[in-house]
Design a protein around this motif. Structure first.
Motif, PDB file in Angstrom:
ATOM      1  N   LEU A  72     -37.638   4.763  29.643  1.00  0.00           N
ATOM      2  CA  LEU A  72     -38.522   4.284  30.967  1.00  0.00           C
ATOM      3  C   LEU A  72     -38.269   5.005  31.934  1.00  0.00           C
ATOM      4  CD1 LEU A  72     -40.296   1.894  31.919  1.00  0.00           C
ATOM      5  CD2 LEU A  72     -38.456   0.168  32.406  1.00  0.00           C
ATOM      6  N   VAL A  73     -39.448   5.482  32.908  1.00  0.00           N
ATOM      7  CA  VAL A  73     -39.873   6.086  34.130  1.00  0.00           C
ATOM      8  C   VAL A  73     -40.921   5.431  34.962  1.00  0.00           C
ATOM      9  CG1 VAL A  73     -40.233   8.201  35.059  1.00  0.00           C
ATOM     10  CG2 VAL A  73     -38.456   7.754  32.551  1.00  0.00           C
ATOM     11  N   LYS A  74     -40.103   5.204  36.172  1.00  0.00           N
ATOM     12  CA  LYS A  74     -40.563   4.247  37.212  1.00  0.00           C
ATOM     13  C   LYS A  74     -41.468   5.607  38.070  1.00  0.00           C
ATOM     14  CE  LYS A  74     -38.354  -0.111  36.775  1.00  0.00           C
ATOM     15  NZ  LYS A  74     -37.752  -0.716  38.202  1.00  0.00           N
ATOM     16  N   VAL A  75     -42.903   5.481  38.738  1.00  0.00           N
ATOM     17  CA  VAL A  75     -42.974   6.164  39.296  1.00  0.00           C
ATOM     18  C   VAL A  75     -43.334   5.422  40.305  1.00  0.00           C
ATOM     19  CG1 VAL A  75     -45.483   8.268  38.248  1.00  0.00           C
ATOM     20  CG2 VAL A  75     -44.142   7.554  37.368  1.00  0.00           C
ATOM     21  N   LYS A  82     -46.129   2.889  35.754  1.00  0.00           N
ATOM     22  CA  LYS A  82     -44.350   3.259  34.761  1.00  0.00           C
ATOM     23  C   LYS A  82     -44.731   3.945  33.624  1.00  0.00           C
ATOM     24  CE  LYS A  82     -42.217  -1.529  36.068  1.00  0.00           C
ATOM     25  NZ  LYS A  82     -41.526  -2.265  35.020  1.00  0.00           N
ATOM     26  N   ILE A  83     -44.162   4.558  33.563  1.00  0.00           N
ATOM     27  CA  ILE A  83     -44.244   5.315  31.865  1.00  0.00           C
ATOM     28  C   ILE A  83     -42.937   5.443  31.068  1.00  0.00           C
ATOM     29  CG2 ILE A  83     -44.381   7.343  30.944  1.00  0.00           C
ATOM     30  CD1 ILE A  83     -45.557   9.108  33.217  1.00  0.00           C
ATOM     31  N   LEU A  84     -43.774   4.828  29.735  1.00  0.00           N
ATOM     32  CA  LEU A  84     -42.426   4.555  28.653  1.00  0.00           C
ATOM     33  C   LEU A  84     -43.036   5.464  27.242  1.00  0.00           C
ATOM     34  CD1 LEU A  84     -40.103   2.725  27.285  1.00  0.00           C
ATOM     35  CD2 LEU A  84     -42.259   1.253  25.582  1.00  0.00           C
ATOM     36  N   PHE A  85     -42.070   6.152  26.722  1.00  0.00           N
ATOM     37  CA  PHE A  85     -42.163   7.246  25.579  1.00  0.00           C
ATOM     38  C   PHE A  85     -40.932   6.389  25.049  1.00  0.00           C
ATOM     39  CE2 PHE A  85     -40.372  10.620  22.810  1.00  0.00           C
ATOM     40  CZ  PHE A  85     -42.017  11.540  22.643  1.00  0.00           C
ATOM     41  N   ALA A  86     -41.853   5.954  23.732  1.00  0.00           N
ATOM     42  CA  ALA A  86     -41.874   5.778  22.571  1.00  0.00           C
ATOM     43  C   ALA A  86     -40.867   6.244  20.949  1.00  0.00           C
ATOM     44  CB  ALA A  86     -42.131   3.796  22.296  1.00  0.00           C
ATOM     45  N   LEU A  87     -40.350   5.920  20.236  1.00  0.00           N
ATOM     46  CA  LEU A  87     -40.251   6.825  19.750  1.00  0.00           C
ATOM     47  C   LEU A  87     -39.722   5.109  18.275  1.00  0.00           C
ATOM     48  CD1 LEU A  87     -38.486   9.914  20.628  1.00  0.00           C
ATOM     49  CD2 LEU A  87     -39.622   9.964  19.106  1.00  0.00           C
ATOM     50  N   GLU A  88     -39.507   5.694  16.811  1.00  0.00           N
ATOM     51  CA  GLU A  88     -39.692   4.768  16.030  1.00  0.00           C
ATOM     52  C   GLU A  88     -37.463   5.263  15.650  1.00  0.00           C
ATOM     53  OE1 GLU A  88     -42.041   3.221  12.877  1.00  0.00           O
ATOM     54  OE2 GLU A  88     -43.356   4.206  14.425  1.00  0.00           O
ATOM     55  N   GLU A  89     -37.042   5.082  15.351  1.00  0.00           N
ATOM     56  CA  GLU A  89     -35.669   4.850  14.585  1.00  0.00           C
ATOM     57  C   GLU A  89     -35.853   6.520  13.727  1.00  0.00           C
ATOM     58  OE1 GLU A  89     -31.563   3.150  13.539  1.00  0.00           O
ATOM     59  OE2 GLU A  89     -33.971   2.140  12.039  1.00  0.00           O
ATOM     60  N   LYS A  90     -36.283   6.558  12.841  1.00  0.00           N
ATOM     61  CA  LYS A  90     -36.517   8.158  12.170  1.00  0.00           C
ATOM     62  C   LYS A  90     -36.796   8.666  12.694  1.00  0.00           C
ATOM     63  CE  LYS A  90     -34.901   6.698   8.251  1.00  0.00           C
ATOM     64  NZ  LYS A  90     -32.882   7.799   7.997  1.00  0.00           N
ATOM     65  N   SER A  91     -38.204   9.276  13.824  1.00  0.00           N
ATOM     66  CA  SER A  91     -38.572   9.976  15.030  1.00  0.00           C
ATOM     67  C   SER A  91     -37.313   9.853  15.365  1.00  0.00           C
ATOM     68  CB  SER A  91     -39.693   9.628  15.073  1.00  0.00           C
ATOM     69  OG  SER A  91     -41.043   9.111  14.481  1.00  0.00           O
ATOM     70  N   ALA A  92     -36.741   8.679  16.213  1.00  0.00           N
ATOM     71  CA  ALA A  92     -35.734  10.030  17.303  1.00  0.00           C
ATOM     72  C   ALA A  92     -34.944  10.304  16.656  1.00  0.00           C
ATOM     73  CB  ALA A  92     -35.828   8.199  18.031  1.00  0.00           C
ATOM     74  N   GLU A  93     -34.226  10.180  15.378  1.00  0.00           N
ATOM     75  CA  GLU A  93     -32.896  10.949  14.519  1.00  0.00           C
ATOM     76  C   GLU A  93     -33.723  11.832  14.486  1.00  0.00           C
ATOM     77  OE1 GLU A  93     -32.361  10.106   9.724  1.00  0.00           O
ATOM     78  OE2 GLU A  93     -30.773   8.825  10.941  1.00  0.00           O
ATOM     79  N   LEU A 120     -32.480  12.439  23.946  1.00  0.00           N
ATOM     80  CA  LEU A 120     -33.271  11.708  23.990  1.00  0.00           C
ATOM     81  C   LEU A 120     -33.103  11.124  25.955  1.00  0.00           C
ATOM     82  CD1 LEU A 120     -32.358   8.876  21.395  1.00  0.00           C
ATOM     83  CD2 LEU A 120     -34.379  10.208  21.565  1.00  0.00           C
ATOM     84  N   GLU A 121     -32.496  11.907  26.806  1.00  0.00           N
ATOM     85  CA  GLU A 121     -32.776  10.598  27.632  1.00  0.00           C
ATOM     86  C   GLU A 121     -33.537  11.892  28.783  1.00  0.00           C
ATOM     87  OE1 GLU A 121     -29.507  10.101  29.971  1.00  0.00           O
ATOM     88  OE2 GLU A 121     -29.060   7.970  29.223  1.00  0.00           O
ATOM     89  N   GLU A 122     -33.140  13.234  27.986  1.00  0.00           N
ATOM     90  CA  GLU A 122     -33.814  14.156  28.243  1.00  0.00           C
ATOM     91  C   GLU A 122     -35.294  15.095  27.979  1.00  0.00           C
ATOM     92  OE1 GLU A 122     -33.988  18.035  30.653  1.00  0.00           O
ATOM     93  OE2 GLU A 122     -32.776  16.583  30.444  1.00  0.00           O
ATOM     94  N   ALA A 149     -34.164   5.924  31.611  1.00  0.00           N
ATOM     95  CA  ALA A 149     -33.356   4.635  31.812  1.00  0.00           C
ATOM     96  C   ALA A 149     -33.320   4.929  30.383  1.00  0.00           C
ATOM     97  CB  ALA A 149     -33.658   3.254  32.154  1.00  0.00           C
ATOM     98  N   LEU A 150     -32.888   5.137  29.163  1.00  0.00           N
ATOM     99  CA  LEU A 150     -32.975   4.386  28.012  1.00  0.00           C
ATOM    100  C   LEU A 150     -32.211   3.475  27.374  1.00  0.00           C
ATOM    101  CD1 LEU A 150     -33.554   5.684  24.630  1.00  0.00           C
ATOM    102  CD2 LEU A 150     -30.678   6.865  25.491  1.00  0.00           C
TER     103      LEU A 150
END
Length: 212
Positions: A72-75, A82-93, A120-122, A149-150
């Motif tokens: 999550l990033v606040k603008v 606000k911006i949220l980048f979301a990844l399911e577990e396998k995609s994040a892995e 992931l934060e980067e 924020a992760l």
């Protein structure tokens, strides 16, 4: 300046195409940044961009109880949101392994290690800055992202904390499907941009598509 505020769920196809074009430019910027970081070619695409009610967003992530990694990033600045980048577990892995060039298992039910968290934060930092830089260049707005924020949790919980409690933000999100291409393998994520109604109108006015 158009004094009437537009609702994000009332966007015309021309307005949505303008926002998608920014997302495509941002994806190109992010691909360049990742390629430079990894010293190898990384391609990204934006297969889909849609407006969805926030109540329907968990479903595109596999359901409200699906475990996800959310960045999550606040603008702040000329067009807050606000911006949220979301990844399911396998995609994040897969994505962290691609960037780390390792084969590590990511278990969102337990604590992950600091290297995976930082990676992931980067990822969130590069994506957000790439998108905001594209938006800033096309609007001349000053846009100031917060430190990412992760969080690891069920999709419904993360989205509720991120968006549904922010009553001034609105009930709809611009959902940008994002795909990382590593050879023949695609890694999917979802990028959510929630501008305030005032910010959305200012952005569309600057893009020359402020009226439906």
């Amino acid at each position: 300046m158009n004094n009437e505020q537009i609702n994000i769920n009332e966007l015309s196809s021309i307005q949505l195409d303008a926002l998608k074009e920014i997302a495509n430019i941002g994806a190109g910027n992010a691909a360049t940044a990742f390629s430079q970081l990894l010293e190898q070619r990384i391609d990204m695409s934006v297969p889909e961009a849609n407006i969805l009610p926030l109540s329907e967003v968990p479903e595109i992530l596999g359901g409200a109880e699906t475990l996800i990694a959310g960045i999550l990033v606040k603008v702040a600045g000329d067009a807050p949101g606000k911006i949220l980048f979301a990844l399911e577990e396998k995609s994040a892995e897969k994505l962290t392994n691609m960037l780390l060039d390792e084969k590590l298992e990511l278990d969102l039910k337990s604590k992950t290690d600091q290297i995976q968290d930082s990676t992931l934060e980067e990822i969130g930092n590069i994506l957000t800055n790439s998108y905001l830089n594209a938006l800033s260049r096309m609007t001349d707005f000053s846009l100031l992202p917060s430190v990412p924020a992760l969080a690891y949790d069920m999709a419904g919980a993360i989205l509720e904390v991120t968006f549904l409690q922010a009553g001034h933000i609105g009930d709809y999100a611009l959902v940008v499907e994002t795909e990382f291409l590593d050879g023949d393998e695609g890694i999917q994520g979802h990028f959510f941009f929630i501008p305030t109604p005032e910010s959305l109108q200012k952005i569309l006015d600057k893009l020359g598509v402020g009226k439906i």
